[in-house]
Design a protein around this motif. Structure first.
Motif, PDB file in Angstrom:
ATOM      1  N   UNK A 227       0.952  -1.219  -0.062  1.00 17.48           N
ATOM      2  CA  UNK A 227       0.040  -0.082  -0.065  1.00 17.48           C
ATOM      3  C   UNK A 227       0.627   1.334  -0.077  1.00 17.48           C
ATOM      4  N   UNK A 228       0.364   2.278  -0.623  1.00 24.67           N
ATOM      5  CA  UNK A 228       1.010   3.536  -0.937  1.00 24.67           C
ATOM      6  C   UNK A 228      -0.036   4.757  -0.739  1.00 24.67           C
ATOM      7  N   UNK A 229       0.536   5.456   0.051  1.00 28.39           N
ATOM      8  CA  UNK A 229      -0.338   6.941   0.362  1.00 28.39           C
ATOM      9  C   UNK A 229       0.533   8.140   0.518  1.00 28.39           C
ATOM     10  N   UNK A 230      -0.428   9.130   0.734  1.00 31.82           N
ATOM     11  CA  UNK A 230       0.266  10.584   1.028  1.00 31.82           C
ATOM     12  C   UNK A 230       0.045  10.891   2.545  1.00 31.82           C
ATOM     13  N   UNK A 231       0.948  11.105   3.329  1.00 33.07           N
ATOM     14  CA  UNK A 231       0.532  11.526   4.729  1.00 33.07           C
ATOM     15  C   UNK A 231       1.061  12.919   5.026  1.00 33.07           C
ATOM     16  N   UNK A 232       0.446  13.382   5.932  1.00 36.78           N
ATOM     17  CA  UNK A 232       0.888  14.853   6.164  1.00 36.78           C
ATOM     18  C   UNK A 232       1.835  14.680   7.346  1.00 36.78           C
ATOM     19  N   UNK A 233       3.038  15.516   7.469  1.00 36.69           N
ATOM     20  CA  UNK A 233       4.180  14.814   8.188  1.00 36.69           C
ATOM     21  C   UNK A 233       4.627  16.209   8.880  1.00 36.69           C
ATOM     22  N   UNK A 234       3.784  17.502   8.918  1.00 33.93           N
ATOM     23  CA  UNK A 234       4.288  18.582   9.718  1.00 33.93           C
ATOM     24  C   UNK A 234       3.915  19.649   9.089  1.00 33.93           C
ATOM     25  N   UNK A 235       3.981  20.993   9.336  1.00 33.89           N
ATOM     26  CA  UNK A 235       3.632  22.384   9.151  1.00 33.89           C
ATOM     27  C   UNK A 235       2.167  22.678   9.367  1.00 33.89           C
ATOM     28  N   UNK A 236       1.619  23.557   8.509  1.00 32.07           N
ATOM     29  CA  UNK A 236       0.413  24.214   8.711  1.00 32.07           C
ATOM     30  C   UNK A 236      -0.666  23.530   7.721  1.00 32.07           C
ATOM     31  N   UNK A 237      -1.631  24.599   7.334  1.00 30.37           N
ATOM     32  CA  UNK A 237      -2.649  23.838   6.593  1.00 30.37           C
ATOM     33  C   UNK A 237      -2.431  23.460   5.174  1.00 30.37           C
ATOM     34  N   UNK A 238      -2.974  22.400   4.783  1.00 30.88           N
ATOM     35  CA  UNK A 238      -2.743  22.439   3.144  1.00 30.88           C
ATOM     36  C   UNK A 238      -4.009  22.755   2.521  1.00 30.88           C
ATOM     37  N   UNK A 239      -3.726  23.300   1.471  1.00 37.71           N
ATOM     38  CA  UNK A 239      -4.929  24.103   0.947  1.00 37.71           C
ATOM     39  C   UNK A 239      -5.340  23.077  -0.288  1.00 37.71           C
ATOM     40  N   UNK A 240      -6.737  22.980  -0.176  1.00 31.41           N
ATOM     41  CA  UNK A 240      -7.168  21.543  -1.323  1.00 31.41           C
ATOM     42  C   UNK A 240      -8.198  22.291  -2.347  1.00 31.41           C
ATOM     43  N   UNK A 241      -8.739  23.658  -2.324  1.00 38.98           N
ATOM     44  CA  UNK A 241      -9.549  24.085  -3.022  1.00 38.98           C
ATOM     45  C   UNK A 241      -9.364  23.926  -4.324  1.00 38.98           C
ATOM     46  N   UNK A 242     -10.451  23.746  -5.318  1.00 36.78           N
ATOM     47  CA  UNK A 242     -10.167  24.008  -6.675  1.00 36.78           C
ATOM     48  C   UNK A 242      -9.314  23.018  -7.428  1.00 36.78           C
ATOM     49  N   UNK A 243      -9.260  22.085  -6.878  1.00 36.37           N
ATOM     50  CA  UNK A 243      -8.562  20.728  -7.318  1.00 36.37           C
ATOM     51  C   UNK A 243      -6.670  21.097  -7.415  1.00 36.37           C
ATOM     52  N   UNK A 244      -6.519  21.923  -6.243  1.00 34.72           N
ATOM     53  CA  UNK A 244      -4.966  22.330  -6.372  1.00 34.72           C
ATOM     54  C   UNK A 244      -3.980  21.209  -5.678  1.00 34.72           C
ATOM     55  N   UNK A 245      -4.625  20.287  -5.062  1.00 34.11           N
ATOM     56  CA  UNK A 245      -3.852  19.212  -4.554  1.00 34.11           C
ATOM     57  C   UNK A 245      -4.429  17.806  -5.225  1.00 34.11           C
ATOM     58  N   UNK A 246      -3.587  17.094  -5.590  1.00 35.78           N
ATOM     59  CA  UNK A 246      -3.753  15.807  -6.244  1.00 35.78           C
ATOM     60  C   UNK A 246      -2.720  14.781  -5.925  1.00 35.78           C
ATOM     61  N   UNK A 247      -3.374  13.520  -6.235  1.00 36.59           N
ATOM     62  CA  UNK A 247      -2.428  12.366  -5.787  1.00 36.59           C
ATOM     63  C   UNK A 247      -2.476  11.406  -7.215  1.00 36.59           C
ATOM     64  N   UNK A 248      -1.589  10.855  -7.834  1.00 35.83           N
ATOM     65  CA  UNK A 248      -1.871  10.140  -8.773  1.00 35.83           C
ATOM     66  C   UNK A 248      -0.539   8.841  -8.813  1.00 35.83           C
ATOM     67  N   UNK A 249      -0.751   7.744  -9.636  1.00 35.28           N
ATOM     68  CA  UNK A 249       0.206   6.974  -9.617  1.00 35.28           C
ATOM     69  C   UNK A 249      -0.275   6.003 -10.945  1.00 35.28           C
ATOM     70  N   UNK A 250       0.702   5.367 -11.598  1.00 34.33           N
ATOM     71  CA  UNK A 250       0.837   4.431 -12.849  1.00 34.33           C
ATOM     72  C   UNK A 250       1.875   3.188 -12.578  1.00 34.33           C
ATOM     73  N   UNK A 251       1.614   2.265 -13.005  1.00 33.64           N
ATOM     74  CA  UNK A 251       2.379   1.194 -13.215  1.00 33.64           C
ATOM     75  C   UNK A 251       3.134   1.013 -14.289  1.00 33.64           C
ATOM     76  N   UNK A 252       4.416   0.969 -14.492  1.00 39.06           N
ATOM     77  CA  UNK A 252       5.260   1.183 -15.614  1.00 39.06           C
ATOM     78  C   UNK A 252       5.810  -0.184 -16.202  1.00 39.06           C
TER      79      UNK A 252
END
Length: 252
Positions: A227-252
């Motif tokens: 399994x793989x995922x994105x985790x928040x590891x520190x800092x402040x807010x992360x902005x996610x409005x208007x599709x500005x934050x995304x996560x993608x992956x592909x098998x090569x």
């Protein structure tokens, strides 16, 4: 006269007696000759019968000897045929075992071919996903970022409920994520694989006049079920409005 008659009578008696003796003697001689002839005939017949019996016995002995030879020949022929049939049977059993073994090998090959074909079919299917966020929030350290809006999910590896991608099969995967850090905040994120941090992304917006976008990419070798995922590891807010934050992956 009287004496003369007596004499005649005596002479007659003697003559008759003499004749009778002669006749008896002749009859005895004749009987002896006849008996001897009969005995000779019996001897001859016995000899003939004995010779005939000996001949028949010899013939029977010869027949028995011939039958023994024929039986021995038949026995040898039967044994020879039996040995040939036993060898043929052994060869047939060997061929049958080889056929069974070959059939097993063919079945194994069919199973392997089916498995390989299935794997190739599965391998040929594209495995790729892309998801974006539709909300803004602030997370704690090591919390999982949930990219809830699924745009693409070939292979159904990504879950928008857990925010995690599960590898459907072994292979090399390329992951990328894009985070928009809020104005005057620091946002730390990382790619986590099986609870191990693989690659980190750092966004620093302090001292700037606006939000700061940050992107990162990583190539990872995954086994089926990883399994793989994105985790928040520190800092402040992360902005996610208007599709500005995304996560993608592909098998090569």
């Amino acid at each position: 006269m009287f004496f003369l008659n007596v004499a005649v009578l005596i002479f007659s008696v003697m003559f008759v007696s003499s004749n009778r003796t002669s006749i008896v003697t002749k009859e005895n001689t004749s009987l002896k000759v006849e008996k001897s002839s009969i005995q000779q005939i019996l001897v001859n017949q016995e000899t003939l019968i004995r010779l005939e019996l000996e001949k028949k016995v010899k013939s029977l002995e010869n027949d028995v000897a011939n039958l023994k030879k024929e039986n021995e020949g038949i026995k040898q022929g039967f044994l020879s045929k039996l040995l040939v049939q036993e060898k043929e049977l052994t060869d047939m059993k060997s061929q049958l075992n080889e056929t069974i073994a070959l059939r097993g090998s063919v079945e194994d090959l069919d199973m392997k071919y089916t498995r390989i074909s299935k794997n190739l079919t599965e391998y040929a299917k594209p495995i790729a996903f892309e998801a974006r966020m539709t909300f803004s929030s602030q997370g704690s350290k090591r919390s999982t970022l949930i990219f809830d809006h699924v745009i693409l999910n070939h292979g159904n590896g990504y879950s928008n409920v857990t925010g995690k991608f599960t590898a459907p099969m072994d292979g090399l995967y390329v992951f990328g994520w894009h985070i928009l850090a809020v104005y005057k905040m620091v946002t730390h994120t990382a790619l986590i694989v099986n609870d191990k941090e693989i690659s980190a992304n750092y966004c620093h917006t302090k001292g700037t006049d606006g939000h700061q976008p940050c992107s990162k990419m990583a190539v990872v070798n995954l086994a089926t079920g990883d399994t793989a995922w994105i985790a928040y590891t520190g800092g402040g807010d992360y902005h996610t409005n208007a599709y500005y934050s995304s996560f993608s992956g592909v098998k090569i």
